[in-house]
Design an enzyme around this catalytic site. Sequence first.
Site, PDB file in Angstrom:
ATOM      1  N   LYS A  94       0.832  -1.221   0.000  1.00 21.49           N
ATOM      2  CA  LYS A  94       0.000   0.000   0.000  1.00 21.49           C
ATOM      3  C   LYS A  94       0.862   1.264   0.000  1.00 21.49           C
ATOM      4  O   LYS A  94       0.779   2.114   0.892  1.00 21.49           O
ATOM      5  CB  LYS A  94      -0.986   0.016   1.167  1.00 21.49           C
ATOM      6  CG  LYS A  94      -2.012  -1.115   1.078  1.00 21.49           C
ATOM      7  CD  LYS A  94      -3.134  -0.954   2.072  1.00 21.49           C
ATOM      8  CE  LYS A  94      -4.188  -2.028   1.958  1.00 21.49           C
ATOM      9  NZ  LYS A  94      -3.777  -3.365   2.414  1.00 21.49           N
ATOM     10  N   ASP A  97       3.253   7.447  -0.827  1.00 28.38           N
ATOM     11  CA  ASP A  97       4.082   8.629  -0.569  1.00 28.38           C
ATOM     12  C   ASP A  97       4.466   9.279  -1.898  1.00 28.38           C
ATOM     13  O   ASP A  97       4.004   8.858  -2.968  1.00 28.38           O
ATOM     14  CB  ASP A  97       5.319   8.191   0.234  1.00 28.38           C
ATOM     15  CG  ASP A  97       5.789   9.277   1.196  1.00 28.38           C
ATOM     16  OD1 ASP A  97       5.771  10.467   0.811  1.00 28.38           O
ATOM     17  OD2 ASP A  97       6.191   8.934   2.320  1.00 28.38           O
ATOM     18  N   TYR A 216     -17.271  -7.973   5.636  1.00 28.76           N
ATOM     19  CA  TYR A 216     -17.136  -9.186   4.827  1.00 28.76           C
ATOM     20  C   TYR A 216     -18.356  -9.478   3.962  1.00 28.76           C
ATOM     21  O   TYR A 216     -19.492  -9.194   4.364  1.00 28.76           O
ATOM     22  CB  TYR A 216     -16.918 -10.399   5.734  1.00 28.76           C
ATOM     23  CG  TYR A 216     -15.565 -10.443   6.408  1.00 28.76           C
ATOM     24  CD1 TYR A 216     -14.394 -10.572   5.662  1.00 28.76           C
ATOM     25  CD2 TYR A 216     -15.462 -10.372   7.792  1.00 28.76           C
ATOM     26  CE1 TYR A 216     -13.154 -10.625   6.280  1.00 28.76           C
ATOM     27  CE2 TYR A 216     -14.224 -10.432   8.423  1.00 28.76           C
ATOM     28  CZ  TYR A 216     -13.077 -10.557   7.658  1.00 28.76           C
ATOM     29  OH  TYR A 216     -11.858 -10.614   8.279  1.00 28.76           O
TER      30      TYR A 216
HETATM   31  O1  S5P Z   1      -9.766  -2.631   1.159  1.00 29.38           O
HETATM   32  C1  S5P Z   1      -8.978  -3.480   1.532  1.00 29.38           C
HETATM   33  C2  S5P Z   1      -7.752  -3.685   0.870  1.00 29.38           C
HETATM   34  C3  S5P Z   1      -6.927  -4.712   1.287  1.00 29.38           C
HETATM   35  S1  S5P Z   1      -5.529  -5.043   0.338  1.00 29.38           S
HETATM   36  N1  S5P Z   1      -9.279  -4.296   2.566  1.00 29.38           N
HETATM   37  C4  S5P Z   1      -8.452  -5.293   3.011  1.00 29.38           C
HETATM   38  O2  S5P Z   1      -8.828  -6.000   3.940  1.00 29.38           O
HETATM   39  N2  S5P Z   1      -7.228  -5.493   2.382  1.00 29.38           N
HETATM   40  C5  S5P Z   1      -6.268  -6.530   2.860  1.00 29.38           C
HETATM   41  O3  S5P Z   1      -6.874  -7.799   2.694  1.00 29.38           O
HETATM   42  C6  S5P Z   1      -5.901  -6.407   4.336  1.00 29.38           C
HETATM   43  O4  S5P Z   1      -4.732  -5.627   4.500  1.00 29.38           O
HETATM   44  C7  S5P Z   1      -5.669  -7.853   4.730  1.00 29.38           C
HETATM   45  O5  S5P Z   1      -4.350  -8.221   4.422  1.00 29.38           O
HETATM   46  C8  S5P Z   1      -6.609  -8.630   3.832  1.00 29.38           C
HETATM   47  C9  S5P Z   1      -7.937  -9.009   4.463  1.00 29.38           C
HETATM   48  O6  S5P Z   1      -7.758  -9.844   5.550  1.00 29.38           O
HETATM   49  P1  S5P Z   1      -8.960 -10.636   6.235  1.00 29.38           P
HETATM   50  O7  S5P Z   1      -8.289 -11.431   7.322  1.00 29.38           O
HETATM   51  O8  S5P Z   1      -9.939  -9.652   6.775  1.00 29.38           O
HETATM   52  O9  S5P Z   1      -9.555 -11.522   5.165  1.00 29.38           O
END
Ligand code: S5P
Length: 263
Positions: A94, A97, A216
């Site tokens: 991510k 900068d 989710y």
């Molecule tokens: O909007 C986002 C973008 C990313 S890359 N929401 C996210 O959750 N992520 C990443 O996806 C977050 O940094 C983590 O590594 C993963 C989700 O993890 P989980 O355990 O909630 O499935």
Amino acid sequence: NQPNVDEKRTVVKSNYLPIREHIRTIIEEKKSNLCLSADLTNLDEIIELSKQVGDYICLLKIHCDILNDFTMEKIRQLKTISKEKNFLLFEDRKFADIGNTVSLQYTKGLSQICEWADLVTVHALPGDGILKALEESSKEVGEPRGCFLLAQMSSKGALTDEKYVKATVQYAEKYQNFVIGFIAQSRLSTSSNIDYIHCTPGVHINSSEDKFGQQYISPAEAVLQRGADVIICGRAILESNDRVQTAKLYQTEGYKAYQQKRQ
Ligand code: S5P
């Protein structure tokens, strides 16, 4: 005698598919549009896990800055497994900068991300100089490199409104060789006919949120309603009783929806 940069680029062209096409090919060949988000703090554990689930995923995403035991030797081991098992390595850095700083963060320091990460994530917030800098740096390695632009986030209260998303898409189109797709929560409309890869995180079958605002949806919803090509799953798999079986379940659910969508 080391090959110079131009010679390295010729090698790239003959040995590798462009990265966007490469991912589509992996998805079809392995029948998997699952990206495992291996958010673990131990690289040895990730290496072991990647051997167990490598056949069921198209991408393996890590956060190298949370690893307690990061070494270049270990990350090269993971890279070797990714080639044997045919998935791409994805560092979820991510970047956010100014161009000069991100280019140093990408190529230098303890983790030298550009050397091993096929893919990285980048915020559009600083303006498109960030992409110019990362793309230029990426050309110094002898393998194709790409990035996903973060267009929308899965977390509650994200500031990525419509105007921001539109501007992000415009940057993607300007840097269409390096930006291979988006991290998004919906299918984004673009003015070109490039088949940008849309990755959707925040995927879980048994949970709707976490205590810090993560939100989710199911694999089917991510693919069929939100338009994802790739589903990103972390804790749904990592915190299950059987990581291998659960990875297989998300592979099956994700790919079933992917096929349905592309029919
Ligand atoms: O909007 C986002 C973008 C990313 S890359 N929401 C996210 O959750 N992520 C990443 O996806 C977050 O940094 C983590 O590594 C993963 C989700 O993890 P989980 O355990 O909630 O499935």
